[in-house]
Structure formats: structure tokens, C-alpha cells
Design a protein around this motif. Sequence first.
Motif, PDB file in Angstrom:
ATOM      1  N   TYR A  49       0.834  -1.195   0.000  1.00  0.00           N
ATOM      2  CA  TYR A  49       0.000   0.000   0.000  1.00  0.00           C
ATOM      3  C   TYR A  49       0.873   1.252   0.000  1.00  0.00           C
ATOM      4  N   LEU A  50       1.897   1.269   0.854  1.00  0.00           N
ATOM      5  CA  LEU A  50       2.763   2.447   0.951  1.00  0.00           C
ATOM      6  C   LEU A  50       3.576   2.649  -0.330  1.00  0.00           C
ATOM      7  N   ALA A  51       3.983   1.558  -0.965  1.00  0.00           N
ATOM      8  CA  ALA A  51       4.717   1.686  -2.228  1.00  0.00           C
ATOM      9  C   ALA A  51       3.840   2.279  -3.309  1.00  0.00           C
ATOM     10  N   GLN A  52       2.548   1.973  -3.268  1.00  0.00           N
ATOM     11  CA  GLN A  52       1.639   2.464  -4.307  1.00  0.00           C
ATOM     12  C   GLN A  52       1.157   3.887  -4.048  1.00  0.00           C
ATOM     13  N   PHE A  53       0.879   4.199  -2.772  1.00  0.00           N
ATOM     14  CA  PHE A  53       0.251   5.483  -2.467  1.00  0.00           C
ATOM     15  C   PHE A  53       1.142   6.441  -1.678  1.00  0.00           C
ATOM     16  N   GLY A  54       2.332   5.997  -1.309  1.00  0.00           N
ATOM     17  CA  GLY A  54       3.247   6.861  -0.582  1.00  0.00           C
ATOM     18  C   GLY A  54       3.076   6.752   0.916  1.00  0.00           C
ATOM     19  N   THR A  55       4.128   7.144   1.638  1.00  0.00           N
ATOM     20  CA  THR A  55       4.124   7.079   3.104  1.00  0.00           C
ATOM     21  C   THR A  55       3.901   8.473   3.683  1.00  0.00           C
ATOM     22  N   PRO A  56       2.872   8.673   4.496  1.00  0.00           N
ATOM     23  CA  PRO A  56       2.647   9.993   5.108  1.00  0.00           C
ATOM     24  C   PRO A  56       3.846  10.415   5.958  1.00  0.00           C
ATOM     25  N   GLN A  57       4.178  11.681   5.855  1.00  0.00           N
ATOM     26  CA  GLN A  57       5.270  12.224   6.655  1.00  0.00           C
ATOM     27  C   GLN A  57       4.776  13.102   7.797  1.00  0.00           C
ATOM     28  N   ASP A  58       3.479  13.426   7.764  1.00  0.00           N
ATOM     29  CA  ASP A  58       2.875  14.271   8.794  1.00  0.00           C
ATOM     30  C   ASP A  58       1.426  13.813   8.980  1.00  0.00           C
ATOM     31  N   PRO A  59       0.876  13.896  10.195  1.00  0.00           N
ATOM     32  CA  PRO A  59      -0.499  13.453  10.420  1.00  0.00           C
ATOM     33  C   PRO A  59      -1.530  14.081   9.491  1.00  0.00           C
TER      34      PRO A  59
ATOM     35  N   ASP B 194      -3.732  -4.676   1.560  1.00  0.00           N
ATOM     36  CA  ASP B 194      -3.249  -3.451   0.911  1.00  0.00           C
ATOM     37  C   ASP B 194      -4.353  -2.421   0.679  1.00  0.00           C
ATOM     38  N   VAL B 195      -5.379  -2.420   1.543  1.00  0.00           N
ATOM     39  CA  VAL B 195      -6.514  -1.518   1.334  1.00  0.00           C
ATOM     40  C   VAL B 195      -6.262  -0.123   1.909  1.00  0.00           C
ATOM     41  N   GLY B 196      -5.492  -0.032   3.032  1.00  0.00           N
ATOM     42  CA  GLY B 196      -5.300   1.285   3.608  1.00  0.00           C
ATOM     43  C   GLY B 196      -4.515   1.252   4.910  1.00  0.00           C
ATOM     44  N   ILE B 197      -4.602   2.357   5.638  1.00  0.00           N
ATOM     45  CA  ILE B 197      -3.869   2.557   6.894  1.00  0.00           C
ATOM     46  C   ILE B 197      -4.818   2.309   8.054  1.00  0.00           C
ATOM     47  N   ILE B 198      -4.308   1.665   9.101  1.00  0.00           N
ATOM     48  CA  ILE B 198      -5.127   1.371  10.279  1.00  0.00           C
ATOM     49  C   ILE B 198      -4.493   1.957  11.528  1.00  0.00           C
TER      50      ILE B 198
END
Length: 294
Positions: free
Chosen positions: A171-181, A230-234
Motif C-alpha cells: 500500500y505504501l509503495a503504491q500510495f506513498g508514506t505519510p510524513q505528517d499526520p 493493501d486496502v489502507g492505513i489502520i
Amino acid sequence: MEWLNDMALFVEVVKAKGFRRAAEATGVPNSSVSRRISDLEKSVGLRLLHRTTRKIELTEAGQIYYERCRRIVDEARLAHEQLGEMLAQPSGVLRASLPVDFASIFLAPLIVEFARLYPGISFEFDLTPRKVDLVTEPYDVAIRMGEPEDSALIARRLASLPGQLYASPRYLAQFGTPQDPTELSQHECIGFPKSGLWTLHKDDETRQVQVGGRFVLNSVGMIRRLALLDVGIILMPREVVAEDIGRGLLQPVLSDWQGSAVPVYALTETRLLPAKTQKFIDFLRERFEARVKA
């Protein structure tokens, strides 16, 4: 003082919700159970039970009498057990209601360890989503996540588990990793109903972030499963996903930030606990505290 035994039998009848099941539980013949409860009613001068062909129900007087009798029976049983502990380890069947996903993922190895420590105890667990009634059903303890709703029960806090953010590597490879809340609002976030506002903490700083996603549900196990797909962030206590992290299936997101802690409680109907139940609660509290310090 024969009526003391009849009081204990009356408590068993109410808990079993019938004469036949009480007879099976106590080994007293069904006809004797019915006769002794009738004799008890005559001795107190009031009807305690409404009887129908299908069930029994407490009268108003029966409800008051049951609460008093239950306390007396519990105290007598506890006195007997406490003396018995001097000669033997706790024994008997421990009946517990456990959160489905938390139990299978996190509690299972702790329960196995506890069982090895106390070979005289056997176990009967309810892992259905329903909340058992500790007053009318034969359960010794219920483990619950979140603040207790029933103030009539005795709640013993076992731990507070902070929530953390996780997602699958794909998921993070496809949509990127958040750097801030604040960037969470741009991602698919999987959560519980009415949890569209996530509160995150970092040192003395607190942020509230509006999140959303296509999936909103009330199952910890399903939320975890969707994250693995790979659906999202939990936002989940680490204890629930520790195995997935260890296998590289999930990884932390914004690891400096934590969600509000989720309390874990042991709920009982009474403060007077048999040795098997008290040992189980003490054991879980000790193990939780050890994990927090680790």
C-alpha cells in the motif's frame, strides 16, 4: 440450618434458569429441587419464582432474595476455597468471555502459559461477538477492550494499549508514506464507525486528524485483514498486529505518533472471586505490565 443449603440451591436454579438444568448442575434430583424451592418459599412466606411450562422468572421478592443469597453463597464458597488453597493449587473450570480477535491473536499464548502454571484448571471460553451477561450466565470473568458500559460490574484495569498506525508495504509503495499526520486525510484509512476523527499524540503535542475511507466496520480482525490486503492505513494497538509486523506484512506509519490508549479490563459480577479467577486476572495484569515495560 437446612435452609442455608436451600438458599444455595435457589441461587443455582436462578443461574441455570430452570429446575432441570439446576438439577443436572448440582446432581440433586429434579423433583427434590422443585420440592426444596417450594419449601424455601413457605419458610420465607413469599413466592420467589413465577413458574411456566417453558421457564422461570423471579418475582420482585425473589429478585431481592436472590441478590442477598448470591452474596452469602459467594462468601461461603470463597472462604472454603481460600482454606483449600493452603493444601492445593487452584482448580476447576474457568469460564471466560474474551474479545474474538484480541484473544486469538494476543491472548492465546498467555492463556497457554497460564494453563501450564495451573494444571488443575480447565477452560471454557466464549469468543462470540455478543457480550455475555455475567449476572445470569455462568461466566467467571469477561475481558473487554474499551471503557466498561455496565457500572454494576466490578472492573479491574489490566492495561492501556496505545494505538499506532500501520499499513502494508505494498500500500505504501503504491500510495506513498505519510510524513505528517495531516497527510492522513489524503489516504484510505480503515476504521470503526463514528471514528472519522483520529487523535494522535507525540510527546506533549496532540493532533486531531479527519480521516476517511471506503471501509468502515466494527471488527478488529476484519480491519487487520483489510490492511494486510493493501486496502489502507489502520490505527491499532501493536499487540493486535505484532505477528504481522514480525513477518514484514505490516509496517509502522508515522512511528513517532501514537493514538489514544485503549484500556483493557477484566469484568466480574462480584469482588468475591474464586482462586482460579483471581489467579487468571493477576496473571494477565502481570504479563501486560511486563510487556509495557519491555
